[in-house]
Design an enzyme around this catalytic site. Structure first.
Site, PDB file in Angstrom:
ATOM      1  N   ASP A  84       0.907  -1.360  -0.001  1.00  0.00           N
ATOM      2  CA  ASP A  84      -0.004  -0.106   0.018  1.00  0.00           C
ATOM      3  C   ASP A  84       0.938   1.224  -0.042  1.00  0.00           C
ATOM      4  OD1 ASP A  84      -2.232  -1.337   0.147  1.00  0.00           O
ATOM      5  OD2 ASP A  84      -2.425  -1.498   2.398  1.00  0.00           O
ATOM      6  N   ASP A  92     -14.056  -3.800  -2.125  1.00  0.00           N
ATOM      7  CA  ASP A  92     -13.770  -3.384  -0.557  1.00  0.00           C
ATOM      8  C   ASP A  92     -15.015  -3.759  -0.050  1.00  0.00           C
ATOM      9  OD1 ASP A  92     -11.088  -2.871  -1.022  1.00  0.00           O
ATOM     10  OD2 ASP A  92     -11.483  -0.709  -1.459  1.00  0.00           O
TER      11      ASP A  92
END
EC number: 4.3.2.10
Length: 251
Positions: A11, A130
């Protein structure tokens, strides 16, 4: 039986690898290139590079960093964050990506999945989903988890499959960074009803969690960050543990 994959995830924000909890409270997790080299040498099956603020800030992925990473790793590289058009997907491939991950743009413009798949092949298209549990329902969120959508997770998974996605990256926002284990309930609901591979993401805290993601969640691959970034476990340790418990992995 196809080997199960172990996939570390970078990330990326402001040129560094970061990690948070429930998509919030980011902390530094090291140099992008150092982590990429480490995972390449560690026998990771693939590597995911996600520019986590690109969609939120309505900009393209940091392609200069992608190019540097692609020059250091010899495993499949998936790039996501700000992939909002066929042109941006093309740019990512030119900079060394093997696959692109689309999330926010896929929800706002579902046909984008088909257009990228038609041009580059379904095998190059990963749709990141998500999900967060809201009143007992798994709701798809976009913009780094900031915005709920009208889609329920299973419904959206089937839709992206029909549109040409080659793989689904399923992240539980409720479990992300908590190290409490994957949400195997929603993982199983999706993995057992689509015919494309599903990557488990969000919540891996120990090697048992990886195992349960495969056995209880029926995942095809397990993505993790915290347990590998901070060297709690190595990729080799994870694979040896899984093999000892009967999971087919590449070693």
């Amino acid at each position: 039986m196809l080997a199960k994959r172990i996939i570390p995830c970078l990330d990326v924000r402001d040129g560094r690898v970061v990690k948070g909890i429930n998509f919030e409270g980011l902390r530094d997790a090291g140099s992008i290139l150092e982590q990429a080299r480490f995972y390449n040498n560690e026998m990771a099956d693939e590597l995911v590079f996600l520019d986590i603020s690109a969609s939120l800030e309505s900009r393209r992925t940091t392609l200069e960093e992608v190019l540097k990473v692609s020059g250091e790793v010899f495993i499949p590289l998936t790039v996501g964050g700000g992939i909002s058009s066929v042109e941006r997907a093309h740019d990512a491939f030119l900079h060394g990506a093997d696959k692109v991950s689309v999330n926010t743009a896929a929800v706002s413009e579902p046909e984008l999945i088909s257009r990228i798949a038609e041009k580059f092949g379904s095998q190059a298209v990963v749709v990141a989903i998500d999900v967060k549990k809201v009143d007992g329902r798994y709701i798809v969120h976009t913009h780094s988890g900031k915005k709920p959508t009208e889609y329920e997770a299973v419904e959206w998974a089937h839709k992206v499959q029909e549109l040409g996605a080659g793989e689904i990256l399923l992240t539980s926002m409720d479990r992300d960074g908590t190290q409490e284990g994957y949400d195997n309930e929603i993982l199983k609901m999706i993995s057992t009803t689509v015919h494309i591979p599903v990557i488990a993401s969000g919540g891996a805290g120990n090697l048992e969690h990886l195992y349960r993601g495969f056995t209880d969640g029926h995942a095809d691959a397990a993505l993790a960050a915290s347990i590998f970034h901070f060297r709690t476990y190595s990729i080799r340790q994870a694979k040896e543990y899984l093999r000892e418990r009967g999971i087919t992995v590449r070693l």
